[in-house]
Design a protein around this motif. Structure first.
Motif, PDB file in Angstrom:
ATOM      1  N   SER A 156       7.619 -63.153 -92.903  1.00  0.00           N
ATOM      2  CA  SER A 156       8.069 -64.381 -92.887  1.00  0.00           C
ATOM      3  C   SER A 156       9.779 -64.460 -93.163  1.00  0.00           C
ATOM      4  O   SER A 156      10.076 -63.679 -94.078  1.00  0.00           O
ATOM      5  N   ASN A 157      10.144 -65.370 -92.669  1.00  0.00           N
ATOM      6  CA  ASN A 157      11.733 -65.745 -92.757  1.00  0.00           C
ATOM      7  C   ASN A 157      12.593 -64.451 -92.599  1.00  0.00           C
ATOM      8  O   ASN A 157      13.368 -64.187 -93.261  1.00  0.00           O
ATOM      9  N   ASN A 158      12.334 -63.656 -91.675  1.00  0.00           N
ATOM     10  CA  ASN A 158      12.838 -62.636 -91.113  1.00  0.00           C
ATOM     11  C   ASN A 158      13.000 -61.434 -92.406  1.00  0.00           C
ATOM     12  O   ASN A 158      13.703 -60.679 -92.398  1.00  0.00           O
ATOM     13  N   GLU A 159      11.761 -61.346 -93.007  1.00  0.00           N
ATOM     14  CA  GLU A 159      11.385 -60.343 -93.841  1.00  0.00           C
ATOM     15  C   GLU A 159      10.150 -59.995 -93.932  1.00  0.00           C
ATOM     16  O   GLU A 159       9.095 -60.706 -93.841  1.00  0.00           O
ATOM     17  N   PHE A 160       9.954 -58.343 -93.931  1.00  0.00           N
ATOM     18  CA  PHE A 160       8.762 -57.896 -94.144  1.00  0.00           C
ATOM     19  C   PHE A 160       8.511 -57.532 -95.710  1.00  0.00           C
ATOM     20  O   PHE A 160       9.509 -57.338 -96.397  1.00  0.00           O
ATOM     21  N   ILE A 161       7.182 -57.738 -96.102  1.00  0.00           N
ATOM     22  CA  ILE A 161       6.977 -57.278 -97.867  1.00  0.00           C
ATOM     23  C   ILE A 161       5.830 -56.544 -97.525  1.00  0.00           C
ATOM     24  O   ILE A 161       4.668 -56.641 -96.917  1.00  0.00           O
ATOM     25  N   ILE A 162       5.891 -55.123 -98.073  1.00  0.00           N
ATOM     26  CA  ILE A 162       4.745 -54.302 -98.049  1.00  0.00           C
ATOM     27  C   ILE A 162       4.073 -54.237 -99.466  1.00  0.00           C
ATOM     28  O   ILE A 162       5.036 -54.052-100.476  1.00  0.00           O
ATOM     29  N   PHE A 163       3.134 -54.573 -99.792  1.00  0.00           N
ATOM     30  CA  PHE A 163       2.341 -54.614-101.058  1.00  0.00           C
ATOM     31  C   PHE A 163       1.568 -53.188-100.899  1.00  0.00           C
ATOM     32  O   PHE A 163       0.702 -52.923-100.258  1.00  0.00           O
ATOM     33  N   ALA A 164       1.484 -52.653-102.055  1.00  0.00           N
ATOM     34  CA  ALA A 164       0.660 -51.483-102.370  1.00  0.00           C
ATOM     35  C   ALA A 164       0.440 -50.834-103.655  1.00  0.00           C
ATOM     36  O   ALA A 164       1.300 -51.273-104.702  1.00  0.00           O
ATOM     37  N   THR A 165      -0.422 -50.242-103.971  1.00  0.00           N
ATOM     38  CA  THR A 165      -0.924 -49.531-105.269  1.00  0.00           C
ATOM     39  C   THR A 165      -0.815 -47.942-104.924  1.00  0.00           C
ATOM     40  O   THR A 165      -1.486 -47.493-104.003  1.00  0.00           O
ATOM     41  N   LEU A 166       0.091 -47.358-105.721  1.00  0.00           N
ATOM     42  CA  LEU A 166      -0.004 -45.822-105.494  1.00  0.00           C
ATOM     43  C   LEU A 166      -0.440 -44.984-106.786  1.00  0.00           C
ATOM     44  O   LEU A 166      -0.202 -45.526-107.897  1.00  0.00           O
ATOM     45  N   GLN A 167      -1.278 -44.085-106.498  1.00  0.00           N
ATOM     46  CA  GLN A 167      -1.736 -43.117-107.562  1.00  0.00           C
ATOM     47  C   GLN A 167      -0.585 -42.050-107.696  1.00  0.00           C
ATOM     48  O   GLN A 167      -0.563 -41.081-106.810  1.00  0.00           O
ATOM     49  N   LEU A 168       0.366 -42.085-108.596  1.00  0.00           N
ATOM     50  CA  LEU A 168       1.339 -41.310-108.463  1.00  0.00           C
ATOM     51  C   LEU A 168       0.988 -39.761-108.833  1.00  0.00           C
ATOM     52  O   LEU A 168       0.008 -39.670-109.416  1.00  0.00           O
ATOM     53  N   PRO A 169       1.734 -38.912-108.220  1.00  0.00           N
ATOM     54  CA  PRO A 169       1.328 -37.323-108.384  1.00  0.00           C
ATOM     55  C   PRO A 169       1.670 -37.070-109.910  1.00  0.00           C
ATOM     56  O   PRO A 169       2.291 -37.603-110.632  1.00  0.00           O
ATOM     57  N   ALA A 170       0.568 -36.393-110.531  1.00  0.00           N
ATOM     58  CA  ALA A 170       0.562 -35.946-111.959  1.00  0.00           C
ATOM     59  C   ALA A 170       1.714 -35.629-112.498  1.00  0.00           C
ATOM     60  O   ALA A 170       2.470 -34.526-111.944  1.00  0.00           O
ATOM     61  N   GLY A 171       1.946 -36.072-113.765  1.00  0.00           N
ATOM     62  CA  GLY A 171       3.024 -35.514-114.708  1.00  0.00           C
ATOM     63  C   GLY A 171       4.596 -35.860-114.260  1.00  0.00           C
ATOM     64  O   GLY A 171       5.400 -35.441-115.010  1.00  0.00           O
ATOM     65  N   ARG A 172       4.745 -36.941-113.151  1.00  0.00           N
ATOM     66  CA  ARG A 172       5.959 -37.613-112.828  1.00  0.00           C
ATOM     67  C   ARG A 172       6.010 -38.874-112.689  1.00  0.00           C
ATOM     68  O   ARG A 172       5.041 -39.518-112.350  1.00  0.00           O
ATOM     69  N   THR A 173       7.109 -39.369-112.937  1.00  0.00           N
ATOM     70  CA  THR A 173       7.258 -40.808-112.793  1.00  0.00           C
ATOM     71  C   THR A 173       8.685 -40.920-111.949  1.00  0.00           C
ATOM     72  O   THR A 173       8.959 -42.112-111.533  1.00  0.00           O
ATOM     73  N   SER A 174       9.349 -39.941-111.706  1.00  0.00           N
ATOM     74  CA  SER A 174      10.647 -40.250-111.056  1.00  0.00           C
ATOM     75  C   SER A 174      10.667 -39.299-109.765  1.00  0.00           C
ATOM     76  O   SER A 174      10.074 -38.366-109.736  1.00  0.00           O
ATOM     77  N   PHE A 175      11.073 -40.029-108.813  1.00  0.00           N
ATOM     78  CA  PHE A 175      11.225 -39.555-107.520  1.00  0.00           C
ATOM     79  C   PHE A 175      12.352 -39.891-106.539  1.00  0.00           C
ATOM     80  O   PHE A 175      12.923 -40.907-106.882  1.00  0.00           O
ATOM     81  N   ASN A 176      12.354 -39.097-105.439  1.00  0.00           N
ATOM     82  CA  ASN A 176      13.381 -39.755-104.545  1.00  0.00           C
ATOM     83  C   ASN A 176      12.753 -40.594-103.550  1.00  0.00           C
ATOM     84  O   ASN A 176      11.565 -40.503-103.204  1.00  0.00           O
ATOM     85  N   GLN A 177      13.348 -41.552-102.920  1.00  0.00           N
ATOM     86  CA  GLN A 177      12.750 -42.781-102.099  1.00  0.00           C
ATOM     87  C   GLN A 177      13.728 -42.821-101.020  1.00  0.00           C
ATOM     88  O   GLN A 177      14.829 -42.464-100.898  1.00  0.00           O
ATOM     89  N   VAL A 178      13.186 -43.166 -99.733  1.00  0.00           N
ATOM     90  CA  VAL A 178      13.537 -43.381 -98.539  1.00  0.00           C
ATOM     91  C   VAL A 178      12.976 -44.559 -98.032  1.00  0.00           C
ATOM     92  O   VAL A 178      12.042 -44.949 -98.082  1.00  0.00           O
ATOM     93  N   TRP A 179      14.083 -45.592 -97.330  1.00  0.00           N
ATOM     94  CA  TRP A 179      13.508 -46.539 -96.613  1.00  0.00           C
ATOM     95  C   TRP A 179      14.313 -46.858 -95.353  1.00  0.00           C
ATOM     96  O   TRP A 179      15.190 -46.162 -95.204  1.00  0.00           O
ATOM     97  N   GLN A 180      13.500 -47.658 -94.318  1.00  0.00           N
ATOM     98  CA  GLN A 180      14.153 -47.700 -93.008  1.00  0.00           C
ATOM     99  C   GLN A 180      13.573 -48.641 -92.141  1.00  0.00           C
ATOM    100  O   GLN A 180      12.498 -49.344 -92.646  1.00  0.00           O
ATOM    101  N   ASN A 181      14.119 -48.996 -91.075  1.00  0.00           N
ATOM    102  CA  ASN A 181      13.551 -49.842 -90.010  1.00  0.00           C
ATOM    103  C   ASN A 181      14.026 -49.563 -88.691  1.00  0.00           C
ATOM    104  O   ASN A 181      15.155 -48.660 -88.400  1.00  0.00           O
ATOM    105  N   GLY A 182      13.239 -50.011 -87.842  1.00  0.00           N
ATOM    106  CA  GLY A 182      13.657 -49.785 -86.351  1.00  0.00           C
ATOM    107  C   GLY A 182      12.888 -50.756 -85.597  1.00  0.00           C
ATOM    108  O   GLY A 182      12.138 -51.705 -86.023  1.00  0.00           O
ATOM    109  N   ALA A 183      12.677 -50.433 -84.296  1.00  0.00           N
ATOM    110  CA  ALA A 183      12.289 -51.570 -83.146  1.00  0.00           C
ATOM    111  C   ALA A 183      10.860 -51.059 -82.857  1.00  0.00           C
ATOM    112  O   ALA A 183      10.634 -49.875 -82.749  1.00  0.00           O
ATOM    113  N   VAL A 184       9.895 -52.008 -82.628  1.00  0.00           N
ATOM    114  CA  VAL A 184       8.449 -51.573 -82.237  1.00  0.00           C
ATOM    115  C   VAL A 184       8.720 -51.764 -80.612  1.00  0.00           C
ATOM    116  O   VAL A 184       9.125 -53.006 -80.050  1.00  0.00           O
ATOM    117  N   VAL A 185       8.435 -50.921 -79.695  1.00  0.00           N
ATOM    118  CA  VAL A 185       8.478 -50.862 -78.419  1.00  0.00           C
ATOM    119  C   VAL A 185       7.223 -50.627 -77.580  1.00  0.00           C
ATOM    120  O   VAL A 185       6.091 -49.962 -78.278  1.00  0.00           O
TER     121      VAL A 185
END
Length: 171
Positions: free
Chosen positions: A115-144
């Protein structure tokens, strides 16, 4: 622009509240989360503004690398029937089509809204064992062509959309 907002004051339509938020430096995006150390899970909301309902957005964790290849993604877009489609997609090459597939960690819940030119993704992640720090990547593009996601731009902020996140320490 989402980066200029106090992200902790954002009100979600489902009244969900998150303990921590981080404005991401490019692509008009913010990551919200609550980390649960007892079961090593995190509830996230990834907000990506400044997009149309004919765009796709993605956010993910790269467990072993820093950039796109190896990222375990959450993806959302409006499909050809008009419904918001949210799913997981592992990225194994630079020629990815963000096809649906299982990640290297469990995602028991994923959904999205637009809504209002914004996507929101909600999720629950079970993180890999023994870690809480990660690299993150985010992106957007067109649907064709119905439900086919085009590659994201290969210049500017689209090549700067990566960083780190520590779910336990709020960084």
């Amino acid at each position: 622009m989402l980066q200029n907002l106090d992200c902790s004051s954002f009100s979600f339509s489902n009244n969900q509240i998150f303990a921590t938020c981080m404005p991401l430096p490019v692509l008009n995006s913010v990551l919200h989360w609550t980390y649960y150390p007892k079961n090593h899970t995190v509830d996230i909301a990834y907000r990506h503004g400044g997009v149309t309902d004919s765009d796709w957005v993605a956010w993910g964790l790269n467990i072993d690398g820093k950039m796109m290849v190896g990222t375990q993604c959450l993806v959302a877009y409006r499909d050809s029937s008009g419904e918001i489609h949210a799913y997981t997609s592992p990225v194994s090459s630079y020629a990815t089509l963000l096809t649906e597939g299982a990640l290297s960690f469990n995602v028991p819940r994923i959904e999205a809204e637009y809504s209002n030119n914004e996507f929101i993704i909600f999720a629950t992640l079970q993180l890999p064992a023994g870690r809480t720090s990660f690299n993150q990547v985010w992106q957007n593009g067109a649907v064709v062509a119905g439900n086919i996601l085009a590659a994201h731009a290969q210049s500017g902020d689209n090549l700067k959309s990566f960083g780190s996140v520590d779910f336990a320490n709020g960084l």
